[in-house]
Design a protein around this motif. Structure first.
Motif, PDB file in Angstrom:
ATOM      1  N   ILE A  25     -13.160 -10.112  12.652  1.00 50.97           N
ATOM      2  CA  ILE A  25     -11.949  -9.411  13.051  1.00 50.97           C
ATOM      3  C   ILE A  25     -12.305  -7.969  13.399  1.00 50.97           C
ATOM      4  O   ILE A  25     -12.883  -7.245  12.590  1.00 50.97           O
ATOM      5  N   ALA A  26     -11.945  -7.554  14.610  1.00 45.27           N
ATOM      6  CA  ALA A  26     -12.132  -6.163  15.016  1.00 45.27           C
ATOM      7  C   ALA A  26     -11.006  -5.338  14.388  1.00 45.27           C
ATOM      8  O   ALA A  26      -9.869  -5.794  14.296  1.00 45.27           O
ATOM      9  N   VAL A  27     -11.328  -4.133  13.937  1.00 46.39           N
ATOM     10  CA  VAL A  27     -10.338  -3.268  13.303  1.00 46.39           C
ATOM     11  C   VAL A  27     -10.230  -1.976  14.102  1.00 46.39           C
ATOM     12  O   VAL A  27     -11.241  -1.345  14.408  1.00 46.39           O
ATOM     13  N   GLU A  28      -9.005  -1.599  14.425  1.00 46.78           N
ATOM     14  CA  GLU A  28      -8.720  -0.349  15.133  1.00 46.78           C
ATOM     15  C   GLU A  28      -7.867   0.503  14.200  1.00 46.78           C
ATOM     16  O   GLU A  28      -6.756   0.113  13.846  1.00 46.78           O
ATOM     17  N   VAL A  29      -8.390   1.655  13.764  1.00 46.19           N
ATOM     18  CA  VAL A  29      -7.665   2.556  12.868  1.00 46.19           C
ATOM     19  C   VAL A  29      -7.118   3.713  13.689  1.00 46.19           C
ATOM     20  O   VAL A  29      -7.874   4.408  14.371  1.00 46.19           O
ATOM     21  N   GLN A  30      -5.796   3.895  13.627  1.00 47.23           N
ATOM     22  CA  GLN A  30      -5.136   4.941  14.403  1.00 47.23           C
ATOM     23  C   GLN A  30      -4.014   5.552  13.573  1.00 47.23           C
ATOM     24  O   GLN A  30      -3.639   5.012  12.535  1.00 47.23           O
ATOM     25  N   ASP A  31      -3.465   6.666  14.073  1.00 47.66           N
ATOM     26  CA  ASP A  31      -2.240   7.163  13.451  1.00 47.66           C
ATOM     27  C   ASP A  31      -1.137   6.162  13.800  1.00 47.66           C
ATOM     28  O   ASP A  31      -1.246   5.409  14.761  1.00 47.66           O
ATOM     29  N   THR A  32      -0.083   6.117  13.000  1.00 47.36           N
ATOM     30  CA  THR A  32       0.920   5.066  13.142  1.00 47.36           C
ATOM     31  C   THR A  32       1.596   5.037  14.513  1.00 47.36           C
ATOM     32  O   THR A  32       1.770   3.951  15.073  1.00 47.36           O
ATOM     33  N   VAL A  85       0.867  -1.178   0.000  1.00 45.15           N
ATOM     34  CA  VAL A  85       0.000   0.000   0.000  1.00 45.15           C
ATOM     35  C   VAL A  85       0.905   1.229   0.000  1.00 45.15           C
ATOM     36  O   VAL A  85       1.977   1.213   0.592  1.00 45.15           O
ATOM     37  N   GLY A  86       0.471   2.281  -0.655  1.00 46.32           N
ATOM     38  CA  GLY A  86       1.247   3.515  -0.677  1.00 46.32           C
ATOM     39  C   GLY A  86       0.751   4.523   0.342  1.00 46.32           C
ATOM     40  O   GLY A  86       1.522   5.279   0.914  1.00 46.32           O
ATOM     41  N   SER A  87      -0.565   4.530   0.567  1.00 46.42           N
ATOM     42  CA  SER A  87      -1.171   5.432   1.541  1.00 46.42           C
ATOM     43  C   SER A  87      -2.464   4.783   2.035  1.00 46.42           C
ATOM     44  O   SER A  87      -2.841   3.696   1.590  1.00 46.42           O
ATOM     45  N   TYR A  88      -3.141   5.477   2.932  1.00 48.27           N
ATOM     46  CA  TYR A  88      -4.391   4.926   3.464  1.00 48.27           C
ATOM     47  C   TYR A  88      -5.437   4.742   2.361  1.00 48.27           C
ATOM     48  O   TYR A  88      -6.329   3.904   2.475  1.00 48.27           O
ATOM     49  N   ARG A  89      -5.315   5.501   1.271  1.00 50.92           N
ATOM     50  CA  ARG A  89      -6.278   5.368   0.163  1.00 50.92           C
ATOM     51  C   ARG A  89      -6.191   4.006  -0.527  1.00 50.92           C
ATOM     52  O   ARG A  89      -7.121   3.579  -1.186  1.00 50.92           O
ATOM     53  N   ASP A  90      -5.048   3.344  -0.363  1.00 51.27           N
ATOM     54  CA  ASP A  90      -4.854   2.030  -0.986  1.00 51.27           C
ATOM     55  C   ASP A  90      -5.355   0.881  -0.123  1.00 51.27           C
ATOM     56  O   ASP A  90      -5.302  -0.271  -0.545  1.00 51.27           O
ATOM     57  N   ILE A  91      -5.817   1.183   1.085  1.00 52.40           N
ATOM     58  CA  ILE A  91      -6.322   0.115   1.953  1.00 52.40           C
ATOM     59  C   ILE A  91      -7.712  -0.277   1.466  1.00 52.40           C
ATOM     60  O   ILE A  91      -8.643   0.528   1.483  1.00 52.40           O
ATOM     61  N   SER A  92      -7.817  -1.509   1.015  1.00 52.73           N
ATOM     62  CA  SER A  92      -9.070  -2.001   0.432  1.00 52.73           C
ATOM     63  C   SER A  92      -9.317  -3.427   0.923  1.00 52.73           C
ATOM     64  O   SER A  92      -8.502  -3.993   1.659  1.00 52.73           O
ATOM     65  N   HIS A  93     -10.418  -3.991   0.464  1.00 51.88           N
ATOM     66  CA  HIS A  93     -10.728  -5.378   0.811  1.00 51.88           C
ATOM     67  C   HIS A  93      -9.597  -6.292   0.342  1.00 51.88           C
ATOM     68  O   HIS A  93      -9.202  -7.220   1.055  1.00 51.88           O
ATOM     69  N   PRO A  97     -16.365   2.560   4.788  1.00 53.93           N
ATOM     70  CA  PRO A  97     -17.166   1.738   5.712  1.00 53.93           C
ATOM     71  C   PRO A  97     -17.362   0.301   5.230  1.00 53.93           C
ATOM     72  O   PRO A  97     -17.436  -0.617   6.042  1.00 53.93           O
ATOM     73  N   ALA A  98     -17.428   0.081   3.929  1.00 49.88           N
ATOM     74  CA  ALA A  98     -17.614  -1.284   3.417  1.00 49.88           C
ATOM     75  C   ALA A  98     -16.411  -2.163   3.741  1.00 49.88           C
ATOM     76  O   ALA A  98     -16.565  -3.363   4.011  1.00 49.88           O
ATOM     77  N   VAL A  99     -15.228  -1.573   3.742  1.00 46.71           N
ATOM     78  CA  VAL A  99     -14.009  -2.333   4.062  1.00 46.71           C
ATOM     79  C   VAL A  99     -14.052  -2.758   5.528  1.00 46.71           C
ATOM     80  O   VAL A  99     -13.766  -3.921   5.861  1.00 46.71           O
ATOM     81  N   LEU A 100     -14.420  -1.841   6.415  1.00 46.36           N
ATOM     82  CA  LEU A 100     -14.502  -2.169   7.835  1.00 46.36           C
ATOM     83  C   LEU A 100     -15.601  -3.192   8.114  1.00 46.36           C
ATOM     84  O   LEU A 100     -15.434  -4.100   8.928  1.00 46.36           O
ATOM     85  N   LYS A 101     -16.715  -3.051   7.410  1.00 51.21           N
ATOM     86  CA  LYS A 101     -17.827  -3.988   7.584  1.00 51.21           C
ATOM     87  C   LYS A 101     -17.412  -5.394   7.166  1.00 51.21           C
ATOM     88  O   LYS A 101     -17.730  -6.372   7.839  1.00 51.21           O
ATOM     89  N   GLN A 102     -16.682  -5.501   6.072  1.00 50.34           N
ATOM     90  CA  GLN A 102     -16.217  -6.799   5.589  1.00 50.34           C
ATOM     91  C   GLN A 102     -15.324  -7.483   6.626  1.00 50.34           C
ATOM     92  O   GLN A 102     -15.433  -8.680   6.858  1.00 50.34           O
ATOM     93  N   ILE A 162      -7.870  -9.050  16.435  1.00 47.62           N
ATOM     94  CA  ILE A 162      -7.934  -7.614  16.183  1.00 47.62           C
ATOM     95  C   ILE A 162      -6.823  -7.216  15.225  1.00 47.62           C
ATOM     96  O   ILE A 162      -5.712  -7.719  15.294  1.00 47.62           O
ATOM     97  N   LEU A 163      -7.172  -6.312  14.331  1.00 48.65           N
ATOM     98  CA  LEU A 163      -6.221  -5.749  13.372  1.00 48.65           C
ATOM     99  C   LEU A 163      -6.053  -4.278  13.696  1.00 48.65           C
ATOM    100  O   LEU A 163      -7.024  -3.528  13.757  1.00 48.65           O
ATOM    101  N   VAL A 164      -4.812  -3.868  13.919  1.00 42.49           N
ATOM    102  CA  VAL A 164      -4.506  -2.467  14.208  1.00 42.49           C
ATOM    103  C   VAL A 164      -3.917  -1.867  12.939  1.00 42.49           C
ATOM    104  O   VAL A 164      -2.912  -2.359  12.424  1.00 42.49           O
ATOM    105  N   LEU A 165      -4.566  -0.836  12.412  1.00 39.46           N
ATOM    106  CA  LEU A 165      -4.088  -0.175  11.204  1.00 39.46           C
ATOM    107  C   LEU A 165      -3.502   1.187  11.549  1.00 39.46           C
ATOM    108  O   LEU A 165      -4.178   2.013  12.170  1.00 39.46           O
TER     109      LEU A 165
END
Length: 170
Positions: free
Chosen positions: A132-139, A84-92, A121-126, A107-110
């Protein structure tokens, strides 16, 4: 009322008379507290298979003494380059690595770089549908969260994008 007389009154009486409140005492560190230092040295990790993020730069990460350049995926027993190059590239598709793992992670920490970024939202829902719980934070916070989760023996993974222009040796 004279200033000298105000000083003799208690705090409540001083406020009622229009004087400024005065603190009776201040909490200050004792002499021995001023010179104490706390130092933590990890002599031996609890488990040799536990992943620990030791630091990060704008170029990559140091995980268990290994330097990883660029975005990385940290799974329970491996460190992988993450395409991935940036957060925009994070996909299913880019997250498929995490839901295909066996045993399944809890749990997945991003870490999305310098700032917390909103993912589709569709990516998180998937990911939730995969259990799998997803936690999105700054690095920087994602690194700390991942280390905390693994120290509690949670089955966690991390997808990390290096922050720009920062250095933090943990």
């Amino acid at each position: 009322m004279a200033v000298a007389a105000l000083r003799l009154l208690g705090p409540a009486a001083r406020r009622a008379a229009g004087g400024a409140p005065c603190r009776a005492h201040r909490l200050t560190p004792a002499d021995d507290e001023l010179y104490q230092r706390t130092r933590v040295t990890v002599l031996e990790p609890e488990s040799p298979n536990t992943m620990f993020i030791e630091g990060y730069t704008s170029r990559g990460f140091t995980v268990n003494g290994d330097v990883v350049v660029g975005p990385c995926a940290i799974v329970p027993r491996a460190i992988l380059q993450w395409n991935v190059g940036s957060y925009r590239d994070i996909s299913h598709e880019s997250l498929s690595l995490f839901w295909l793992l066996a045993p399944q992670i809890e749990i997945l920490v991003l870490g999305t770089g310098d700032r917390v970024e909103r993912l589709h939202p569709a990516v998180l829902k998937q990911m939730r549908e995969c259990g799998i719980a997803v936690e999105v934070q700054d690095t920087p916070n994602a690194c700390a969260t991942f280390n905390f989760l693994t120290s509690e023996n949670r089955v966690a993974a991390a997808g990390l994008i290096p922050p720009r222009g920062t250095y933090m040796g943990m």
